[in-house]
Design a protein around this motif. Structure first.
Motif, PDB file in Angstrom:
ATOM      1  N   MET A   1      49.345  26.620  56.767  1.00  0.00           N
ATOM      2  CA  MET A   1      48.360  27.643  57.095  1.00  0.00           C
ATOM      3  C   MET A   1      49.015  29.014  57.181  1.00  0.00           C
ATOM      4  SD  MET A   1      45.761  25.838  59.780  1.00  0.00           S
ATOM      5  CE  MET A   1      44.794  27.330  59.817  1.00  0.00           C
ATOM      6  N   LYS A   2      50.251  29.060  57.679  1.00  0.00           N
ATOM      7  CA  LYS A   2      50.960  30.336  57.752  1.00  0.00           C
ATOM      8  C   LYS A   2      51.271  30.870  56.359  1.00  0.00           C
ATOM      9  CE  LYS A   2      53.197  29.264  62.179  1.00  0.00           C
ATOM     10  NZ  LYS A   2      54.493  29.160  62.898  1.00  0.00           N
TER      11      LYS A   2
ATOM     12  N   ARG B   1      48.103  43.998  46.787  1.00  0.00           N
ATOM     13  CA  ARG B   1      48.439  43.258  48.017  1.00  0.00           C
ATOM     14  C   ARG B   1      49.927  43.447  48.300  1.00  0.00           C
ATOM     15  NH1 ARG B   1      47.689  37.068  47.454  1.00  0.00           N
ATOM     16  NH2 ARG B   1      49.862  37.191  46.755  1.00  0.00           N
ATOM     17  N   ARG B   2      50.247  44.176  49.337  1.00  0.00           N
ATOM     18  CA  ARG B   2      51.622  44.601  49.595  1.00  0.00           C
ATOM     19  C   ARG B   2      52.365  43.630  50.505  1.00  0.00           C
ATOM     20  NH1 ARG B   2      52.269  50.197  48.416  1.00  0.00           N
ATOM     21  NH2 ARG B   2      50.319  51.129  47.655  1.00  0.00           N
ATOM     22  N   TYR B   3      53.693  43.616  50.337  1.00  0.00           N
ATOM     23  CA  TYR B   3      54.555  42.879  51.250  1.00  0.00           C
ATOM     24  C   TYR B   3      55.927  43.530  51.269  1.00  0.00           C
ATOM     25  CZ  TYR B   3      57.004  40.623  47.322  1.00  0.00           C
ATOM     26  OH  TYR B   3      57.757  40.386  46.201  1.00  0.00           O
ATOM     27  N   ASP B   4      56.645  43.364  52.354  1.00  0.00           N
ATOM     28  CA  ASP B   4      57.969  43.969  52.534  1.00  0.00           C
ATOM     29  C   ASP B   4      59.074  42.989  52.167  1.00  0.00           C
ATOM     30  OD1 ASP B   4      56.808  46.313  53.475  1.00  0.00           O
ATOM     31  OD2 ASP B   4      56.838  45.624  55.567  1.00  0.00           O
ATOM     32  N   ASP B   5      60.147  43.515  51.560  1.00  0.00           N
ATOM     33  CA  ASP B   5      61.303  42.713  51.177  1.00  0.00           C
ATOM     34  C   ASP B   5      62.529  43.632  51.157  1.00  0.00           C
ATOM     35  OD1 ASP B   5      62.761  40.508  50.432  1.00  0.00           O
ATOM     36  OD2 ASP B   5      61.656  40.114  48.581  1.00  0.00           O
ATOM     37  N   VAL B   6      63.648  43.126  50.716  1.00  0.00           N
ATOM     38  CA  VAL B   6      64.845  43.964  50.531  1.00  0.00           C
ATOM     39  C   VAL B   6      65.354  43.757  49.115  1.00  0.00           C
ATOM     40  CG1 VAL B   6      65.516  43.941  52.964  1.00  0.00           C
ATOM     41  CG2 VAL B   6      66.336  42.130  51.440  1.00  0.00           C
TER      42      VAL B   6
ATOM     43  N   MET C   1      52.002  39.237  56.143  1.00  0.00           N
ATOM     44  CA  MET C   1      51.814  40.317  57.115  1.00  0.00           C
ATOM     45  C   MET C   1      50.911  39.885  58.263  1.00  0.00           C
ATOM     46  SD  MET C   1      53.745  42.543  55.857  1.00  0.00           S
ATOM     47  CE  MET C   1      54.432  43.193  54.346  1.00  0.00           C
ATOM     48  N   GLY C   2      50.622  38.594  58.343  1.00  0.00           N
ATOM     49  CA  GLY C   2      49.822  38.087  59.447  1.00  0.00           C
ATOM     50  C   GLY C   2      50.701  37.677  60.617  1.00  0.00           C
ATOM     51  N   ASP C   3      50.077  37.255  61.701  1.00  0.00           N
ATOM     52  CA  ASP C   3      50.807  36.834  62.888  1.00  0.00           C
ATOM     53  C   ASP C   3      51.200  35.368  62.727  1.00  0.00           C
ATOM     54  OD1 ASP C   3      51.933  36.630  65.353  1.00  0.00           O
ATOM     55  OD2 ASP C   3      50.045  36.564  66.467  1.00  0.00           O
ATOM     56  N   VAL C   4      52.337  35.146  62.052  1.00  0.00           N
ATOM     57  CA  VAL C   4      52.750  33.775  61.745  1.00  0.00           C
ATOM     58  C   VAL C   4      54.042  33.388  62.455  1.00  0.00           C
ATOM     59  CG1 VAL C   4      51.604  33.832  59.505  1.00  0.00           C
ATOM     60  CG2 VAL C   4      53.998  34.524  59.678  1.00  0.00           C
TER      61      VAL C   4
END
Length: 448
Positions: free
Chosen positions: A189-190, A271-276, A100-103
């Motif tokens: 790093m990303k 710790r959340r993240y988006d997926d399908v 969710m960072g600017d990668v």
């Protein structure tokens, strides 16, 4: 005979005594002149001391001048033209949890990159303060990139830093964007830091009193960003802990080197993240557990006889290894199915930059990631299928980057970079960037 000898001795003594008596007035005059010169010099010294005392009194009785109180102020302007084959809004690193960072690799077309505004000054004989603000060109928002105080009066090689700062995790993470040798960050790093880790906390560092450079340090952080919980920690104590050490030295007059080892420990919660999912519907998953990251870094610099004006070469590389264990919740807003998750992932990059002419440099970087082994309890138990976790499918992203830049002075740089990015499975991306970086005002020395 004895009387004759006595007479002769008396006569021999009488002659120098007579001469000494004759020269006494002259000696007295010379002594008098010397005394006058001494008195004159003492008078000049007293006048100088009186003048200095008067000036000091006047200075203490009036406020300090504004120039004495002003900090060093600098501004960094960064502009980029990007030509990207794939839509940057769909960028992802297959095989790795989204941070969710600017990668993303950047934007298409002309854009004003993130600018920096910095203030630095000694507070007093004990502390030094630094504030570096990042200015977003999209919504004109201002964020604190670094804001900390640092001790300058401690002895025996100890230094304490407190506030928000770039973590001493590896090598590249501590370097500001305008000092990077390439337009973007390495893939490692990303994937493992969400771009660049700037933590709120305190850092303790000790530099050994040895001929060979050696430091040891630790950082206690709030855990405000990936790989900890993205919403920040609610703990009273430290939510992240980093241990680091570096060793460096010289080989002859032309080569300098440094290597380091870092270990970051944190316990993310939700710790959340988006997926399908397998049906193509958007879902939000979350992870809770332990995250352990090891980083090995190395830098080697060469310049003929230590003179980097005409030619120099810099070789840099880092290896990342992460181990995470805990529980994964699938579709937190609906199904909310929870089971175990265990992963072992790694990545590395190596880059070399050569200054072949004064003001001109060229460089190449290779990035490689490995999603490693990931065990998903919901899949192993048959409750869900691997298609419900497409972002975690095994994959090895890689990237090739070449650049050439022109540096008219230490305050300006123009760079052309070409890259072939294989971060997205089956969708290679050809990227071209034309970038300018200018520095305004006072600016400190860059990291080794």
């Amino acid at each position: 005979m004895h009387s004759n000898l006595l007479c002769a001795a008396a006569l021999a003594l009488a002659v120098p005594l007579a001469r000494a008596q004759d020269s006494l007035p002259q000696m007295r005059e010379e002594v008098k002149k010397l005394q006058q010169r001494i008195d004159e010099l003492e008078g000049r010294v007293k006048d100088a001391e009186s003048t200095a005392t008067q000036a000091a009194t006047q200075a203490s009785s009036r406020p300090q001048s504004e120039s004495a109180l002003n900090p060093g102020i600098s501004a960094i302007l960064n502009g980029v033209y990007g030509n990207l084959q794939r839509d940057p809004n769909t960028y992802r690193l297959n095989g790795f949890v989204p941070t969710m960072g600017d990668v993303s690799p950047g934007k298409r077309g002309l854009s004003l990159g993130e600018s920096e505004l910095g203030f630095t000054a000694n507070v007093d004989h004990l502390f030094r303060g630094t504030l570096i603000a990042s200015i977003s060109p999209d919504n004109d928002s201002i964020g604190v990139e670094e804001g900390y105080i640092q001790t300058i009066g401690l002895s025996h090689g100890f230094t304490i830093k407190a506030g928000r700062f770039f973590s001493a995790l590896g090598y590249q993470n501590q370097i500001h964007a305008h000092a990077w040798d390439f337009t973007d960050q390495p893939l490692a790093m990303k994937a493992f830091l969400g771009g660049q880790l700037n933590e709120d906390g305190v850092q303790f560092r000790w530099v050994a009193p040895t001929a060979l450079y050696w430091d040891l340090g630790t950082e206690l952080g709030r855990g405000r960003a990936f790989p900890a919980s993205l919403s920040g920690s609610g703990k009273n104590g430290a939510a992240s802990l980093n241990f680091f050490t570096h060793v460096g030295g010289d080989i002859g007059d032309s080569i300098a080197w440094q290597t380091g080892l870092s270990h970051l420990r944190t316990n993310p919660s939700n710790r959340r993240y988006d997926d399908v999912d397998s049906a193509g519907s958007a879902v939000t998953n979350s992870f809770s557990g332990t995250s352990r990251l090891w980083v090995i870094d190395g830098v080697l610099k060469w310049s003929p006889n230590g003179n980097a004006t005409y030619n120099n070469f810099k070789l840099q590389g880092e290896y990342f290894h992460r181990k995470e264990d805990g529980s994964l919740t699938f579709d937190t807003a609906s199904a909310a199915l929870t089971n175990s998750l265990s992963s072992r992932q790694s990545g590395w990059y190596a880059q070399g930059v050569y200054q072949f002419l004064p003001q001109w440099r060229a460089g190449y970087r290779f990035d490689q990631l490995s999603s490693g082994s990931t065990s998903i309890g919901l899949v192993d138990s048959g409750v869900r299928t691997a298609a419900d976790f497409p972002i975690l499918a095994a994959y090895k992203p890689k990237k090739h980057s070449v650049m050439v830049d022109w540096n008219p002075s230490e305050f300006s740089r123009i760079r052309l970079q070409l890259a072939r990015d294989y971060s997205r499975m089956g969708l290679p991306d050809t990227q071209m960037f034309l970038q300018y970086i200018v520095s305004l005002g006072a600016h400190g020395a860059h990291k080794f």
